[in-house]
Design an enzyme around this catalytic site. Structure first.
Site, PDB file in Angstrom:
ATOM      1  CG  ASN A  60      -2.163  -0.777   0.995  1.00 26.68           C
ATOM      2  OD1 ASN A  60      -2.399  -1.231  -0.083  1.00 26.68           O
ATOM      3  ND2 ASN A  60      -2.987  -1.162   2.070  1.00 26.68           N
TER       4      ASN A  60
ATOM      5  CD  GLU B 170      -5.395  -2.083  -4.112  1.00 26.78           C
ATOM      6  OE1 GLU B 170      -5.716  -3.360  -3.931  1.00 26.78           O
ATOM      7  OE2 GLU B 170      -5.137  -1.384  -3.448  1.00 26.78           O
TER       8      GLU B 170
ATOM      9  CD1 TRP C 203      -8.700  -6.067   7.553  1.00 27.05           C
ATOM     10  CD2 TRP C 203      -8.292  -4.617   9.287  1.00 27.05           C
ATOM     11  NE1 TRP C 203      -7.875  -5.406   7.016  1.00 27.05           N
ATOM     12  CE2 TRP C 203      -7.397  -4.561   7.874  1.00 27.05           C
ATOM     13  CE3 TRP C 203      -7.849  -3.814  10.204  1.00 27.05           C
ATOM     14  CZ2 TRP C 203      -6.364  -3.548   7.757  1.00 27.05           C
ATOM     15  CZ3 TRP C 203      -6.664  -2.898  10.069  1.00 27.05           C
ATOM     16  CH2 TRP C 203      -6.120  -2.810   8.804  1.00 27.05           C
TER      17      TRP C 203
ATOM     18  NE  ARG D 129     -10.100  -4.130   5.418  1.00 29.81           N
ATOM     19  CZ  ARG D 129      -9.756  -2.876   5.076  1.00 29.81           C
ATOM     20  NH1 ARG D 129     -10.671  -1.899   4.532  1.00 29.81           N
ATOM     21  NH2 ARG D 129      -8.625  -2.649   5.192  1.00 29.81           N
TER      22      ARG D 129
ATOM     23  CG  ASP E 211      -8.399  -8.385  -3.273  1.00 28.90           C
ATOM     24  OD1 ASP E 211      -7.307  -7.884  -2.852  1.00 28.90           O
ATOM     25  OD2 ASP E 211      -9.570  -7.869  -3.157  1.00 28.90           O
TER      26      ASP E 211
ATOM     27  CG  HIS F  91      -4.481   0.780   7.437  1.00 27.46           C
ATOM     28  ND1 HIS F  91      -5.275   1.545   7.228  1.00 27.46           N
ATOM     29  CD2 HIS F  91      -4.203  -0.349   6.653  1.00 27.46           C
ATOM     30  CE1 HIS F  91      -5.837   0.792   5.819  1.00 27.46           C
ATOM     31  NE2 HIS F  91      -5.211  -0.281   5.829  1.00 27.46           N
TER      32      HIS F  91
ATOM     33  CB  SER G 125       3.163  -4.419   4.539  1.00 30.90           C
ATOM     34  OG  SER G 125       3.160  -4.042   3.113  1.00 30.90           O
TER      35      SER G 125
HETATM   36  O1  SFD Z   1      -5.069  -3.376   2.278  1.00 30.39           O
HETATM   37  C1  SFD Z   1       5.062  -9.853  19.916  1.00 30.39           C
HETATM   38  N1  SFD Z   1      -1.961  -4.234   6.130  1.00 30.39           N
HETATM   39  C2  SFD Z   1      -1.723  -3.857   4.631  1.00 30.39           C
HETATM   40  N2  SFD Z   1      -0.305  -3.408   4.370  1.00 30.39           N
HETATM   41  C3  SFD Z   1      -0.164  -3.491   3.113  1.00 30.39           C
HETATM   42  O2  SFD Z   1       0.909  -2.807   2.378  1.00 30.39           O
HETATM   43  N3  SFD Z   1      -0.921  -3.768   2.094  1.00 30.39           N
HETATM   44  C4  SFD Z   1      -2.230  -4.450   2.337  1.00 30.39           C
HETATM   45  O3  SFD Z   1      -2.934  -4.843   1.331  1.00 30.39           O
HETATM   46  C5  SFD Z   1      -2.774  -4.319   3.684  1.00 30.39           C
HETATM   47  N4  SFD Z   1      -4.030  -4.572   4.047  1.00 30.39           N
HETATM   48  C6  SFD Z   1      -3.900  -5.480   5.086  1.00 30.39           C
HETATM   49  C7  SFD Z   1      -3.037  -5.194   6.056  1.00 30.39           C
HETATM   50  C8  SFD Z   1      -3.104  -6.008   7.210  1.00 30.39           C
HETATM   51  C9  SFD Z   1      -3.865  -6.971   7.386  1.00 30.39           C
HETATM   52  C10 SFD Z   1      -4.154  -7.629   8.704  1.00 30.39           C
HETATM   53  C11 SFD Z   1      -4.976  -7.083   6.471  1.00 30.39           C
HETATM   54  C12 SFD Z   1      -4.856  -6.513   5.340  1.00 30.39           C
HETATM   55  C13 SFD Z   1      -6.131  -8.209   6.722  1.00 30.39           C
HETATM   56  C14 SFD Z   1      -1.098  -3.397   6.953  1.00 30.39           C
HETATM   57  C15 SFD Z   1       0.491  -4.184   7.491  1.00 30.39           C
HETATM   58  O4  SFD Z   1      -0.056  -5.617   7.499  1.00 30.39           O
HETATM   59  C16 SFD Z   1       0.613  -3.594   8.748  1.00 30.39           C
HETATM   60  O5  SFD Z   1       0.756  -2.276   8.428  1.00 30.39           O
HETATM   61  C17 SFD Z   1       2.119  -4.141   9.129  1.00 30.39           C
HETATM   62  O6  SFD Z   1       2.278  -5.470   9.103  1.00 30.39           O
HETATM   63  C18 SFD Z   1       2.678  -3.420  10.340  1.00 30.39           C
HETATM   64  O7  SFD Z   1       3.906  -3.922  10.624  1.00 30.39           O
HETATM   65  P1  SFD Z   1       4.221  -4.095  12.278  1.00 30.39           P
HETATM   66  O8  SFD Z   1       5.572  -4.529  12.253  1.00 30.39           O
HETATM   67  O9  SFD Z   1       4.165  -2.848  13.058  1.00 30.39           O
HETATM   68  O10 SFD Z   1       3.240  -5.428  12.919  1.00 30.39           O
HETATM   69  P2  SFD Z   1       2.995  -6.780  12.626  1.00 30.39           P
HETATM   70  O11 SFD Z   1       3.645  -7.100  11.308  1.00 30.39           O
HETATM   71  O12 SFD Z   1       1.750  -7.199  12.853  1.00 30.39           O
HETATM   72  O13 SFD Z   1       3.970  -7.364  13.595  1.00 30.39           O
HETATM   73  C19 SFD Z   1       4.037  -7.424  14.908  1.00 30.39           C
HETATM   74  C20 SFD Z   1       4.806  -8.695  15.382  1.00 30.39           C
HETATM   75  O14 SFD Z   1       4.928  -8.518  16.786  1.00 30.39           O
HETATM   76  C21 SFD Z   1       4.797  -9.853  17.437  1.00 30.39           C
HETATM   77  N5  SFD Z   1       4.467  -9.636  18.666  1.00 30.39           N
HETATM   78  N6  SFD Z   1       6.290 -10.345  19.926  1.00 30.39           N
HETATM   79  C22 SFD Z   1       6.917 -10.464  21.321  1.00 30.39           C
HETATM   80  N7  SFD Z   1       5.996 -10.378  22.348  1.00 30.39           N
HETATM   81  C23 SFD Z   1       4.929  -9.872  22.347  1.00 30.39           C
HETATM   82  N8  SFD Z   1       4.179  -9.424  23.502  1.00 30.39           N
HETATM   83  C24 SFD Z   1       4.419  -9.382  21.053  1.00 30.39           C
HETATM   84  N9  SFD Z   1       3.176  -9.131  20.575  1.00 30.39           N
HETATM   85  C25 SFD Z   1       3.271  -8.905  19.462  1.00 30.39           C
HETATM   86  C26 SFD Z   1       4.161 -10.395  16.503  1.00 30.39           C
HETATM   87  O15 SFD Z   1       3.902 -12.016  16.507  1.00 30.39           O
HETATM   88  C27 SFD Z   1       4.625  -9.966  15.272  1.00 30.39           C
HETATM   89  O16 SFD Z   1       5.617 -10.610  14.993  1.00 30.39           O
HETATM   90  S1  SFD Z   1      -5.273  -3.924   3.545  1.00 30.39           S
HETATM   91  O17 SFD Z   1      -6.552  -4.604   3.642  1.00 30.39           O
HETATM   92  O18 SFD Z   1      -5.121  -2.832   4.664  1.00 30.39           O
HETATM   93  P1  AMP Z   2      -8.315  -1.008   2.126  1.00 33.26           P
HETATM   94  O1  AMP Z   2      -8.174  -2.258   1.582  1.00 33.26           O
HETATM   95  O2  AMP Z   2      -9.449  -0.303   2.486  1.00 33.26           O
HETATM   96  O3  AMP Z   2      -7.256  -1.114   3.268  1.00 33.26           O
HETATM   97  O4  AMP Z   2      -7.258  -0.197   1.142  1.00 33.26           O
HETATM   98  C1  AMP Z   2      -6.174  -0.142   0.383  1.00 33.26           C
HETATM   99  C2  AMP Z   2      -5.578   1.270   0.182  1.00 33.26           C
HETATM  100  O5  AMP Z   2      -6.398   1.757  -0.738  1.00 33.26           O
HETATM  101  C3  AMP Z   2      -5.243   2.061   1.451  1.00 33.26           C
HETATM  102  O6  AMP Z   2      -4.279   2.770   1.241  1.00 33.26           O
HETATM  103  C4  AMP Z   2      -6.444   2.657   1.591  1.00 33.26           C
HETATM  104  O7  AMP Z   2      -6.318   4.058   2.246  1.00 33.26           O
HETATM  105  C5  AMP Z   2      -6.898   3.046  -0.021  1.00 33.26           C
HETATM  106  N1  AMP Z   2      -8.294   3.034  -0.146  1.00 33.26           N
HETATM  107  C6  AMP Z   2      -9.239   2.297   0.048  1.00 33.26           C
HETATM  108  N2  AMP Z   2     -10.665   2.806  -0.445  1.00 33.26           N
HETATM  109  C7  AMP Z   2     -10.453   3.767  -0.892  1.00 33.26           C
HETATM  110  C8  AMP Z   2     -11.172   4.859  -1.415  1.00 33.26           C
HETATM  111  N3  AMP Z   2     -12.270   4.646  -1.646  1.00 33.26           N
HETATM  112  N4  AMP Z   2     -10.467   6.052  -1.897  1.00 33.26           N
HETATM  113  C9  AMP Z   2      -9.205   6.308  -1.760  1.00 33.26           C
HETATM  114  N5  AMP Z   2      -8.375   5.199  -1.259  1.00 33.26           N
HETATM  115  C10 AMP Z   2      -8.722   4.182  -0.770  1.00 33.26           C
END
Ligand code: SFD
Ligand code: AMP
Length: 622
Positions: A62, A126, A216, A247, A349, A386, A433
C-alpha cells in the site's frame, strides 16, 4: 515458580517483535552491527514466518511513492497523509518513511516477492500509492531475509515479551516467558526496538461465539507495543486515533482493490451512492471534507449516517464494477476472457490475504459478477501504520525534523535507548507493510548508533527482576492453588480466567468508549463512567488465573490491552472536540475546533503511578 528456569540473554540491540517493522529492523541492524562488532537479538511471541498482520499474506503493497519513476514527490505523500488524518500528522516522520520506502519495495522484489508488472515491465498500480502483488507468501519471504541476516541463534520465537526493564531513565531490556517451555527470559541490551504491532480485541468484535477471534487485524496483536512503551514511561501520541476500516461484512475481506483497481462504488439498500447523496455533510468537516480522496474516516462517516437512518444493508457493487470493465470491449470473445480475468483477480484478492472471505463467498453462493456483497464498518483497532495513528511519540530525523521534534536519535521514544517502529510508532500513518519495514530499518540504524555511542549500561537490579518473575507467573500459581475449590474451574471466587476478563474489557469499551453497539458514539459522561469501571477491572487483573502457559499468554495479552484501553479513553476525554467522526463521535462535542489542531499526547509516570495529558503543536516542514 521453582519449575521455571531463568534464561538470561545479552545483546547490544534487542528487537521486540517479528513482524514487518521488526524484519526491516533485523536486516538493517545486522548490517550496521557487523560493521561495529555488535550483537543483535530478536524476540517474537510467535513463529516469524507467519507472525503478525501479514501472516496470511497480502494482495497489495500500500505504500510505494515511485520517486525515481517521477510518479510522485515526498511532499505529495505527506499532503495525502496529513489530509487523511484531518491535519494531525508528524510530517517529518512521514517524509522520512516516504523517502526510504521505495528501496524497501525493491528489496522485497529482490528477495522473491512477485509484484505485478504490465506489458512494458512497469509495476501495476492498484491506486496512486498501491502496487498489486501475488502476496500469499509475503511474510515468509520477508522473514527469511531477516533470519538470514541475524543468524538463527539470535532469533527467539514463541517468547512472549511482557514488561520493559528501565534503569536510571534508560531502557535496558525486557522480560518475558516461553509459551512452550517453563522458561522465564531476561533480555539485557544497550538499545531496544519496540515493534510488537498494534492492538486488536480491545473492543467487542462484531461477531460473538460463532466467529469469535475473527477480526480484520490479527487478534494476536494485543497491545504489547503500547503497554511496553507506556510502562517504560514514554510519551505517547494520538491514543485517541483508533482505526475503523470498512470491510466485506463478517469475514473482513479487503475493499481497496474493489474501490481503486476495479473502480467499484458502494450503495445503500435503496441503491443510493452515499458518497454522492451525503456530499453536503462533508462541508462540516472543512477543509478536510473537501480534499481528494475524501479522508477514510469521512468516507466511513457518510456510510454510517445511512446506516443510522436505517438505509442498510450497504453493498459493494461488484456486479456493476465487473460489468463496466467487461463492457469496455465489444468483442464477445474478448469480453469472456476479460470476465474470467477479473473474476480470478477478485478471488485472488481475498485468497492472498483474507481466506475466510473467499470461504464465505463460496458458502453463500456469491458470484461477484452476479450479485453485490455487503460491506460494514469493523470494530475499532489501534494501529499506527494504517489509517489510524496511535503509538509512541518519537524523535524525528535530524536533517528534516523541526528542533522541537528532535532529541538525538531518529525514532527514539522519550525514553533513552527505547526505539519504536511500525504500529508501535505514532502520528506517522499510512506506512502499511512496506513503510513499516522501511521504518524498522530507520529505527535499527539509529538503535545501533545508540548502542555504539552509549556502551556503559546502568546496573540492572536483580531484586526487580525476581519481583517481575513472581508477578508475571502469578496467574499459574493462583489457578493451581484454588482450582480444586469449585466444581467448574471457570467459576471460582479466587481468580478470573482470561476469557471472562476479555469479555468484560470488551463490553466496557463497547458501551462506554464508542464501540459497534453504540454506533461509535461516546461522551464525557460515558468516558468517566468507563474509566471508573476500568479501574475496578484493573484491580481484578491482579487476580487473573492461568491453567496453562497458553492461558498465561492470554492473561498478559489482556493486561496489555487494558492499558491501551485506558490511554485511549483518557485521550478521547482530553481532546475536547470531534475530529474523526467516522472513527468516533463525541456526542457532547459534535464538531471540530481550530484550537484543537494539535497532538493530544499522554505520559504515564511509573514512579508516581500518574497519567499526564499534554498538548503538542503541529509543526509543518512544507
Ligand atoms: O489493504 C510480539 N496491511 C496492509 N499493508 C499493505 O501494505 N498492503 C495491504 O494490502 C494491507 N492490508 C492489510 C494489512 C493488514 C491486515 C491484517 C490485513 C490487510 C488483513 C497492514 C500491514 O500488514 C501492517 O501495516 C504491518 O504489518 C505493520 O507492521 P508491524 O511490524 O508494526 O506489525 P506486525 O507485522 O503485525 O508485527 C507484529 C509482531 O509483533 C509480535 N508480537 N512479540 C513478542 N512479544 C509480544 N508480546 C508480542 N506481541 C506481538 C507478533 O508476533 C508479530 O511478529 S489492507 O487490507 O489494509
Ligand atoms: P483498504 O483495503 O481499505 O485497506 O485499502 C487499501 C488502500 O487503498 C489503502 O491505502 C486505503 O487508504 C486506500 N483506499 C481504500 N478505499 C479507498 C477509497 N474509496 N478511496 C481512496 N483510497 C482508498
Amino acid at each position: 515458580m521453582e519449575k521455571f528456569e531463568t534464561v538470561e540473554v545479552q545483546s547490544d540491540v534487542l528487537i521486540l517483535g517479528g513482524g514487518m517493522a521488526a524484519c526491516g529492523a533485523a536486516v538493517e541492524a545486522a548490517f550496521w552491527a557487523k560493521k561495529n562488532g555488535k550483537k543483535v537479538v530478536l524476540v517474537d511471541k510467535a513463529s516469524m514466518d507467519r507472525s503478525g498482520a501479514v501472516a496470511m499474506g497480502l494482495s497489495a503493497i500500500n505504500q510505494y511513492v515511485g520517486v525515481k519513476d517521477g510518479q510522485n514527490t515526498i511532499k505529495d505523500y505527506v499532503d495525502y497523509v496529513r489530509n487523511d488524518l484531518m491535519g494531525i500528522t508528524r510530517e517529518d516522520l512521514v517524509a522520512n518513511i516516504a523517502r526510504h520506502v521505495d528501496s524497501t519495495v525493491h528489496l522485497f522484489e529482490k528477495w522473491g516477492l512477485p509484484i505485478w508488472k504490465d506489458k512494458e515491465g512497469k509495476y501495476v498500480h492498484e491506486g496512486r500509492w498501491q502496487l498489486m502483488i501475488n502476496g500469499e507468501s509475503y511474510k515468509v519471504i520477508v522473514a527469511e531475509a531477516a533470519k538470514n541476516a541475524l543468524g538463527a541463534e539470535n532469533v527467539y520465537e514463541r517468547v512472549f515479551i511482557t514488561e520493559p526493564l528501565v534503569e536510571e531513565g534508560r531502557c535496558v531490556g525486557a522480560v518475558g516467558f516461553s509459551v512452550r517451555e517453563n522458561k522465564f527470559y531476561v533480555f539485557k541490551a544497550k538499545s531496544v526496538i519496540a515493534a510488537m504491532g498494534g492492538a486488536v480485541h480491545v473492543f467487542k468484535p462484531r461477531s460473538g461465539g460463532e466467529g469469535l477471534g475473527r477480526s480484520w487485524y490479527p487478534p494476536f496483536n494485543s497491545g504489547a507495543s503500547a503497554y511496553f512503551t507506556i510502562k517504560a514511561g514514554a510519551e505517547m501520541t494520538c491514543q485517541e486515533v483508533r482505526f475503523i476500516p470498512v470491510r466485506f461484512k463478517d469475514a473482513y475481506g479487503p475493499v481497496g482493490a474493489w474501490f481503486l483497481l476495479f473502480k467499484s462504488i458502494a450503495t445503500n439498500g435503496l441503491g443510493e451512492d452515499y458518497m454522492q447523496t451525503r456530499r453536503p455533510e462533508l462541508e462540516k468537516w472543512k477543509p478536510y471534507g473537501m480534499v481528494k480522496p475524501v479522508p477514510a474516516n469521512l468516507r466511513n462517516w457518510l456510510m454510517m449516517l445511512d446506516v443510522k437512518d436505517g438505509k442498510g444493508p450497504i453493498y459493494m457493487r461488484t456486479e456493476q464494477a465487473i460489468g463496466a470493465i467487461v463492457a469496455k470491449t465489444s468483442d464477445p470473445k474478448e469480453r469472456k476472457q476479460k470476465l474470467k480475468e477479473v473474476e480470478s483477480e477478485a478471488w485472488e484478492d481475498f485468497l492472498d490475504m483474507t481466506i475466510s472471505q473467499a470461504i464465505l463467498w463460496a458458502a453463500t453462493n456469491t458470484m461477484p459478477e452476479e450479485k453485490p456483497s455487503e460491506i460494514a464498518a469493523c470494530e475499532p483497532y489501534f494501529i499506527g501504520s494504517h489509517s489510524g495513528a496511535s503509538g509512541a511519540w518519537l524523535s524525528g530525523p535530524e536533517d528534516i525534523a523541526p528542533k522541537e521534534y528532535f532529541w538525538g536519535y531518529t525514532n527514539m521514544t522519550t525514553i533513552q535507548g527505547l526505539f519504536a517502529a511500525g504500529d508501535a510508532s505514532g502520528a506517522s500513518s499510512h506506512k502499511f507493510s512496506s513503510g513499516s519495514h522501511a521504518e524498522g530499518r530507520i529505527a535499527a540504524k539509529s538503535a545501533v548508533r545508540y548502542a555504539v555511542e552509549n556502551p556503559n549500561m546502568p546496573k540492572i537490579d536483580n531484586a526487580k527482576i525476581e519481583a517481575l518473575k513472581e508477578r508475571i507467573l502469578r496467574p499459574l500459581e493462583l489457578f493451581e492453588n484454588h482450582k480444586g475449590e469449585t466444581t467448574d474451574a471457570d467459576v471460582n471466587p479466587n481468580y478470573i480466567r482470561p476469557k471472562q476478563y476479555l469479555f468484560r474489557l470488551q463490553k466496557l469499551m463497547d458501551e462506554y468508549a464508542g464501540g459497534v453497539s453504540t454506533n461509535f458514539t461516546t461522551s464525557e459522561k460515558l468516558l468517566n463512567k468507563g474509566l471508573e469501571l476500568l479501574e475496578l477491572l484493573k484491580e481484578d487483573s491482579e487476580k487473573l488465573g492461568a491453567g496453562t502457559l497458553h492461558e498465561l499468554l492470554r492473561c498478559w495479552e489482556n493486561i496489555h490491552r487494558t492499558w491501551q484501553a485506558e490511554a485511549h479513553m483518557r485521550t478521547i476525554l482530553f481532546r475536547d472536540e470531534t475530529r474523526w467522526p467516522g472513527y468516533y463521535f463525541r456526542s457532547d462535542r459534535p464538531a471540530m475546533k481550530d484550537d484543537w489542531k494539535v497532538f493530544a499526547n499522554c505520559t504515564y509516570h511509573p514512579n508516581e503511578k500518574k497519567w499526564e495529558m499534554i498538548k503538542r503543536p503541529i509543526l509543518s516542514i512544507y
